[in-house]
Design an enzyme around this catalytic site. Sequence first.
Site, PDB file in Angstrom:
ATOM      1  N   GLY A  14       0.814  -1.218   0.000  1.00  0.00           N
ATOM      2  CA  GLY A  14       0.000   0.000   0.000  1.00  0.00           C
ATOM      3  C   GLY A  14       0.846   1.267   0.000  1.00  0.00           C
ATOM      4  O   GLY A  14       2.079   1.220  -0.052  1.00  0.00           O
ATOM      5  N   ILE A  16       1.427   3.900   2.314  1.00  0.00           N
ATOM      6  CA  ILE A  16       2.378   4.222   3.386  1.00  0.00           C
ATOM      7  C   ILE A  16       3.318   3.034   3.632  1.00  0.00           C
ATOM      8  O   ILE A  16       4.515   3.208   3.876  1.00  0.00           O
ATOM      9  CB  ILE A  16       1.636   4.625   4.683  1.00  0.00           C
ATOM     10  CG1 ILE A  16       0.591   5.722   4.377  1.00  0.00           C
ATOM     11  CG2 ILE A  16       2.624   5.128   5.733  1.00  0.00           C
ATOM     12  CD1 ILE A  16      -0.353   6.041   5.527  1.00  0.00           C
ATOM     13  N   ASN A  36      -2.892  -8.382   0.796  1.00  0.00           N
ATOM     14  CA  ASN A  36      -3.855  -9.189   0.018  1.00  0.00           C
ATOM     15  C   ASN A  36      -4.225  -8.479  -1.293  1.00  0.00           C
ATOM     16  O   ASN A  36      -5.126  -8.916  -1.998  1.00  0.00           O
ATOM     17  CB  ASN A  36      -5.120  -9.503   0.838  1.00  0.00           C
ATOM     18  CG  ASN A  36      -5.948  -8.260   1.128  1.00  0.00           C
ATOM     19  OD1 ASN A  36      -5.558  -7.139   0.792  1.00  0.00           O
ATOM     20  ND2 ASN A  36      -7.098  -8.445   1.750  1.00  0.00           N
ATOM     21  N   SER A 133      -4.999   6.785  13.398  1.00  0.00           N
ATOM     22  CA  SER A 133      -5.339   7.979  12.625  1.00  0.00           C
ATOM     23  C   SER A 133      -5.833   9.065  13.557  1.00  0.00           C
ATOM     24  O   SER A 133      -6.428   8.777  14.609  1.00  0.00           O
ATOM     25  CB  SER A 133      -6.459   7.596  11.652  1.00  0.00           C
ATOM     26  OG  SER A 133      -7.064   8.745  11.120  1.00  0.00           O
ATOM     27  N   TYR A 158     -15.155   3.455   9.725  1.00  0.00           N
ATOM     28  CA  TYR A 158     -13.696   3.372   9.594  1.00  0.00           C
ATOM     29  C   TYR A 158     -13.025   3.900  10.874  1.00  0.00           C
ATOM     30  O   TYR A 158     -12.142   3.254  11.444  1.00  0.00           O
ATOM     31  CB  TYR A 158     -13.229   4.181   8.374  1.00  0.00           C
ATOM     32  CG  TYR A 158     -11.730   4.457   8.373  1.00  0.00           C
ATOM     33  CD1 TYR A 158     -10.823   3.437   8.097  1.00  0.00           C
ATOM     34  CD2 TYR A 158     -11.226   5.727   8.671  1.00  0.00           C
ATOM     35  CE1 TYR A 158      -9.445   3.686   8.115  1.00  0.00           C
ATOM     36  CE2 TYR A 158      -9.861   5.972   8.687  1.00  0.00           C
ATOM     37  CZ  TYR A 158      -8.981   4.954   8.409  1.00  0.00           C
ATOM     38  OH  TYR A 158      -7.632   5.204   8.446  1.00  0.00           O
ATOM     39  N   LYS A 162     -10.502   2.064  13.975  1.00  0.00           N
ATOM     40  CA  LYS A 162      -9.205   2.514  14.513  1.00  0.00           C
ATOM     41  C   LYS A 162      -9.266   2.595  16.037  1.00  0.00           C
ATOM     42  O   LYS A 162      -8.347   2.185  16.729  1.00  0.00           O
ATOM     43  CB  LYS A 162      -8.812   3.867  13.912  1.00  0.00           C
ATOM     44  CG  LYS A 162      -8.434   3.791  12.443  1.00  0.00           C
ATOM     45  CD  LYS A 162      -7.162   2.993  12.219  1.00  0.00           C
ATOM     46  CE  LYS A 162      -6.934   2.619  10.782  1.00  0.00           C
ATOM     47  NZ  LYS A 162      -5.952   1.595  10.543  1.00  0.00           N
ATOM     48  N   TYR A 186      -1.689   9.047  12.511  1.00  0.00           N
ATOM     49  CA  TYR A 186      -1.269   9.894  11.391  1.00  0.00           C
ATOM     50  C   TYR A 186      -2.270  11.014  11.172  1.00  0.00           C
ATOM     51  O   TYR A 186      -3.478  10.812  11.246  1.00  0.00           O
ATOM     52  CB  TYR A 186      -1.213   9.114  10.067  1.00  0.00           C
ATOM     53  CG  TYR A 186      -0.558   7.766  10.088  1.00  0.00           C
ATOM     54  CD1 TYR A 186       0.466   7.444  10.972  1.00  0.00           C
ATOM     55  CD2 TYR A 186      -0.967   6.791   9.169  1.00  0.00           C
ATOM     56  CE1 TYR A 186       1.060   6.196  10.943  1.00  0.00           C
ATOM     57  CE2 TYR A 186      -0.374   5.538   9.137  1.00  0.00           C
ATOM     58  CZ  TYR A 186       0.635   5.241  10.039  1.00  0.00           C
ATOM     59  OH  TYR A 186       1.208   4.004  10.005  1.00  0.00           O
ATOM     60  N   ASN A 208      -9.626  11.563  -1.621  1.00  0.00           N
ATOM     61  CA  ASN A 208      -8.759  12.478  -0.878  1.00  0.00           C
ATOM     62  C   ASN A 208      -8.319  13.641  -1.754  1.00  0.00           C
ATOM     63  O   ASN A 208      -8.241  13.539  -2.974  1.00  0.00           O
ATOM     64  CB  ASN A 208      -7.549  11.727  -0.325  1.00  0.00           C
ATOM     65  CG  ASN A 208      -7.962  10.671   0.687  1.00  0.00           C
ATOM     66  OD1 ASN A 208      -7.782   9.488   0.453  1.00  0.00           O
ATOM     67  ND2 ASN A 208      -8.554  11.089   1.773  1.00  0.00           N
ATOM     68  N   ASP A 310     -17.068  16.064   7.483  1.00  0.00           N
ATOM     69  CA  ASP A 310     -15.733  16.668   7.531  1.00  0.00           C
ATOM     70  C   ASP A 310     -15.502  17.397   8.861  1.00  0.00           C
ATOM     71  O   ASP A 310     -16.356  18.166   9.306  1.00  0.00           O
ATOM     72  CB  ASP A 310     -15.540  17.677   6.382  1.00  0.00           C
ATOM     73  CG  ASP A 310     -14.833  17.054   5.193  1.00  0.00           C
ATOM     74  OD1 ASP A 310     -14.156  16.023   5.381  1.00  0.00           O
ATOM     75  OD2 ASP A 310     -14.955  17.607   4.077  1.00  0.00           O
TER      76      ASP A 310
END
Length: 351
Positions: A14, A16, A36, A133, A158, A162, A186, A208, A310
């Site tokens: 991926g 990062i 995967n 995150s 999501y 985390k 992050y 993004n 947001d």
Amino acid sequence: MQLIPSILVTGGAGYIGSHTAVSLAKAGFRVVLLDNYSNSDVKAVHGVRSLINADVPFYEVDCRDKDALIDVFRTEQEMGHEIKGVIHFAALKSVGESVENPSLYEDNNIVGTERLLEVMREFDVENLVFSSSCTVYGEPEVVPVDENAPFLEAESPYGFTKQACEKLIVDHLKPNPEFNAVILRYFNPIGAHPSATIGESPNGVPNNLIPYLCQSVAGIRGALQVFGTDYPTPDGSCIRDYLHVMDLAEAHVSALEYLFKDKLRGKDTGWRAYNLGTGKGASVLEVIEAFEKVTGRSVPYSIAERREGDVVAIWANASRAKDELGWEAKRSLEEALNDSWKWQKKRPDSQ
Ligand code: NAD
Ligand code: UFG
């Protein structure tokens, strides 16, 4: 005695993970990649191999598949490369998709982490770095936000995964006192390796800001929509803390070295969370202006409605990472935007 520690990088194909693999190898670690390919492909693995100039082992494995995970740890052990630490990037990360399919996110991200922890315990692997995150903070009451800020109710499934994974890791410590974990929160990673050999390759229409902006400038997408200019910020657009992915990659090296150093002192550190950001916020309109200045390309954009969910303004207090890990972001916003653009120009779909 093993002189070069082997580090398993889940999600290593991926965005990062691939950049981190390169920084780890440069710092002297032996890197083992696992993915995967649900949001990546073999090109990133080739890119990592060419930058490291070595045949990095790669396993096409899903973290939820415990038997396959066991095979990875056993195979490496049998080859004399016992895995000494894991950096766990593997997760699904699209906020919108998580709202549409929360159970997929819970299964993939939480179950994947549970299985990994179980297998790490079976193989006595005691060092974990986990990708979290700043989404765990929700809309913070105080900015810059530090690690003591409370977790607010997750804005998306999501974000919930985390928060849940952080808790799983902390719970895992109680019956496993030898286990050590660094949790990295992050802020907004952008940019690419300066060679443009690897970078961010989102599937489909990017959600993004930076990938969309670059594809818009390259003529692959329509004009960028700026989601809201009526927020209570100086220019009305949302503020984020954008950090260069190579700075982020290097933070993982610092985190691992910290874990290993602590081990050498025979101390049980338990776990610790660190914000990773530059400590500076930039608004969407400022990012557009910086991109135009550094690349000489104009960004086609229009002002659009606010995007649901947001956060208005968030940036990091990253002083804990500086004080304890000896890490701080070194690269500028302009450098990161320039590297994102260089990567975009090299991608086949940018022709
Ligand atoms: P990415 O999608 O580029 O990388 C994640 C990789 O994990 C992909 O290659 C994917 O194929 C793989 N993967 C997903 N589920 C897997 C599974 N069950 N088994 C094996 N492989 C699996 O995303 P990224 O931007 O590199 O993010 C890496 C980590 O950092 C993720 O945990 C993400 O949630 C976290 N994070 C990312 C950001 C960001 O803005 N990019 C911000 C904060 C946190
Ligand atoms: N934005 C636009 N137009 C776009 C895309 C984004 O104006 O086409 C704006 C957004 O409204 C936001 C800013 O650009 O104000 C940044 O948006 P991103 O989608 O790039 O990033 P987010 O801060 O929303 O979220 C990202 C990841 C999350 C992660 C979070 C914190 O998508 O998974 O950073 O790390 F949790």
